[in-house]
Scaffold this active site. Structure first.
Site, mmCIF file in Angstrom:
data_model
loop_
_atom_site.group_PDB
_atom_site.id
_atom_site.type_symbol
_atom_site.label_atom_id
_atom_site.label_comp_id
_atom_site.label_asym_id
_atom_site.label_seq_id
_atom_site.Cartn_x
_atom_site.Cartn_y
_atom_site.Cartn_z
ATOM 1 N N ASP A 22 3.315 -36.373 14.095
ATOM 2 C CA ASP A 22 3.820 -37.683 14.502
ATOM 3 C C ASP A 22 2.817 -38.799 14.185
ATOM 4 O O ASP A 22 1.611 -38.565 14.141
ATOM 5 C CB ASP A 22 4.113 -37.659 16.015
ATOM 6 C CG ASP A 22 5.013 -38.803 16.441
ATOM 7 O OD1 ASP A 22 5.650 -39.422 15.572
ATOM 8 O OD2 ASP A 22 5.074 -39.082 17.653
ATOM 9 N N HIS B 125 4.677 -41.543 5.420
ATOM 10 C CA HIS B 125 5.273 -40.216 5.213
ATOM 11 C C HIS B 125 4.642 -39.514 4.012
ATOM 12 O O HIS B 125 4.389 -38.313 4.045
ATOM 13 C CB HIS B 125 6.788 -40.329 5.035
ATOM 14 C CG HIS B 125 7.496 -40.861 6.257
ATOM 15 N ND1 HIS B 125 7.227 -40.397 7.524
ATOM 16 C CD2 HIS B 125 8.443 -41.831 6.403
ATOM 17 C CE1 HIS B 125 7.992 -41.049 8.401
ATOM 18 N NE2 HIS B 125 8.738 -41.925 7.739
ATOM 19 N N LEU C 128 0.262 -16.151 5.455
ATOM 20 C CA LEU C 128 0.658 -17.170 6.433
ATOM 21 C C LEU C 128 2.175 -17.345 6.352
ATOM 22 O O LEU C 128 2.722 -17.535 5.267
ATOM 23 C CB LEU C 128 -0.031 -18.514 6.104
ATOM 24 C CG LEU C 128 0.388 -19.727 6.935
ATOM 25 C CD1 LEU C 128 -0.068 -19.606 8.385
ATOM 26 C CD2 LEU C 128 -0.178 -21.018 6.345
HETATM 27 C C1 IPE Z 1 9.241 -35.926 16.654
HETATM 28 O O1 IPE Z 1 8.791 -37.204 16.333
HETATM 29 C C2 IPE Z 1 9.882 -35.293 15.469
HETATM 30 C C3 IPE Z 1 8.986 -35.014 14.344
HETATM 31 C C4 IPE Z 1 7.690 -35.124 14.331
HETATM 32 C C5 IPE Z 1 9.638 -34.541 13.172
HETATM 33 P P1 IPE Z 1 9.615 -38.524 16.684
HETATM 34 O O2 IPE Z 1 8.759 -39.652 16.320
HETATM 35 O O3 IPE Z 1 10.961 -38.448 16.070
HETATM 36 O O4 IPE Z 1 9.791 -38.378 18.265
HETATM 37 P P2 IPE Z 1 10.025 -39.476 19.393
HETATM 38 O O5 IPE Z 1 11.175 -40.335 18.957
HETATM 39 O O6 IPE Z 1 8.754 -40.245 19.508
HETATM 40 O O7 IPE Z 1 10.292 -38.674 20.609
HETATM 41 C C1 IPE Z 2 6.523 -38.550 12.166
HETATM 42 O O1 IPE Z 2 6.070 -39.864 12.109
HETATM 43 C C2 IPE Z 2 7.425 -38.196 11.012
HETATM 44 C C3 IPE Z 2 8.821 -37.970 11.372
HETATM 45 C C4 IPE Z 2 9.325 -38.004 12.570
HETATM 46 C C5 IPE Z 2 9.736 -37.710 10.284
HETATM 47 P P1 IPE Z 2 6.961 -41.064 12.633
HETATM 48 O O2 IPE Z 2 7.788 -41.550 11.491
HETATM 49 O O3 IPE Z 2 7.695 -40.693 13.860
HETATM 50 O O4 IPE Z 2 5.834 -42.133 12.956
HETATM 51 P P2 IPE Z 2 5.785 -43.120 14.195
HETATM 52 O O5 IPE Z 2 5.911 -42.274 15.433
HETATM 53 O O6 IPE Z 2 6.927 -44.069 14.030
HETATM 54 O O7 IPE Z 2 4.449 -43.759 14.091
HETATM 55 MG MG MG Z 3 7.214 -40.766 15.842
#
Ligand code: IPE
Ligand code: IPE
Ligand code: MG
Length: 226
Positions: free
Chosen positions: A12, A29, A123
């Site tokens: 995240d 990303h 792995l």
């Molecule tokens: C959780 O992250 C899902 C992934 C890392 C793929 P999100 O950014 O989507 O989660 P919330 O919205 O903060 O709960």
């Molecule tokens: C995690 O990073 C990647 C996915 C959920 C696909 P985010 O895109 O949720 O990044 P933040 O949380 O908005 O910073």
């Molecule tokens: Mg996120």
């Protein structure tokens, strides 16, 4: 020495990493994908046999179409590009999550990766794409019923999970400081240890695996005993 058998990571903070630099979220990303490669290397060097990466949740479809399309393109291209390295390093790739709803090129990339790495065993890497724990449990119940199961005990449902051969995680870690599961491995997290780290996912590398391994070693796991 306690060893992690299955490490599960919530990747995240990609968006915040990009926003801090005045870049589009897609740049976060892209960088996040590079971090994943470093983290996988860290798991290999610590002989962690199972790794699960939360790449895209069933809830992430709510994001703008442009971001979703970018992520799907990244998954299909990165998965295909990583197959030779996975084979060389003995990484078996498995998909975790719902196939319905994923674009054809992502499904083709997953199928190819699963087929071409099927013999690898250093792995086991589960890529959770279009995953939510409630959805996995829901699908498992349906599969069990379709298969004629009438009596359930604690061993029944896990047989119908996506990859029943994968043991539950010993350690679930989340990047970016958020302290929630966001639907990750709801059933399997039963007795997992948790680690929440402030570092945004694109800044993760091998050293975070070292940190996690040390944190895990310091935990006193009692499993309800004393
Ligand atoms: C959780 O992250 C899902 C992934 C890392 C793929 P999100 O950014 O989507 O989660 P919330 O919205 O903060 O709960
Ligand atoms: C995690 O990073 C990647 C996915 C959920 C696909 P985010 O895109 O949720 O990044 P933040 O949380 O908005 O910073
Ligand atoms: Mg996120």
């Amino acid at each position: 020495m306690k060893r992690i058998s299955h490490l599960a990571l919530i990747m995240d903070g990609n968006g915040r990493w990009a926003e801090k630099r005045g870049l589009p979220r897609s740049a976060g990303h892209l960088e996040g994908g590079k971090a994943a490669v470093k983290v996988i290397r860290g798991c290999l060097s610590h002989s962690i046999p199972y790794l699960t990466l939360y790449c895209f949740s069933c809830e992430n479809w709510k994001r703008p179409r442009e971001e979703v399309n970018y992520l799907m393109g990244l998954f299909s291209s990165r998965i295909v590009a990583e197959i030779p390295r996975a084979r060389k390093e003995g990484i078996r790739i498995l998909h975790l999550g719902r196939r319905e709803g994923l674009p054809d090129d992502v499904l083709e990339a997953i199928d190819r990766a699963e087929k071409e790495t099927a013999e690898c065993s250093n792995l086991i890497l589960q890529l959770a794409i279009n995953y939510s724990g409630t959805d996995e449990i829901d699908r498992a119940v349906r599969k069990a019923i379709q298969n004629g199961e009438t009596s359930f005990d604690e061993n029944t449902l896990p047989i119908y999970f996506d990859n029943p051969e994968v043991p539950p995680p010993d350690f679930i870690a989340r990047a970016s400081g958020e302290k929630r599961l966001s639907g990750f491995l709801l059933y399997q997290s039963n007795y997992a240890e948790f680690g929440f780290y402030d570092r945004l996912w694109p800044d993760w590398d091998e050293s975070m695996i070292e940190t996690i391994v040390n944190d895990f070693e310091s935990r006193n796991r009692r499993f309800g005993g004393i």
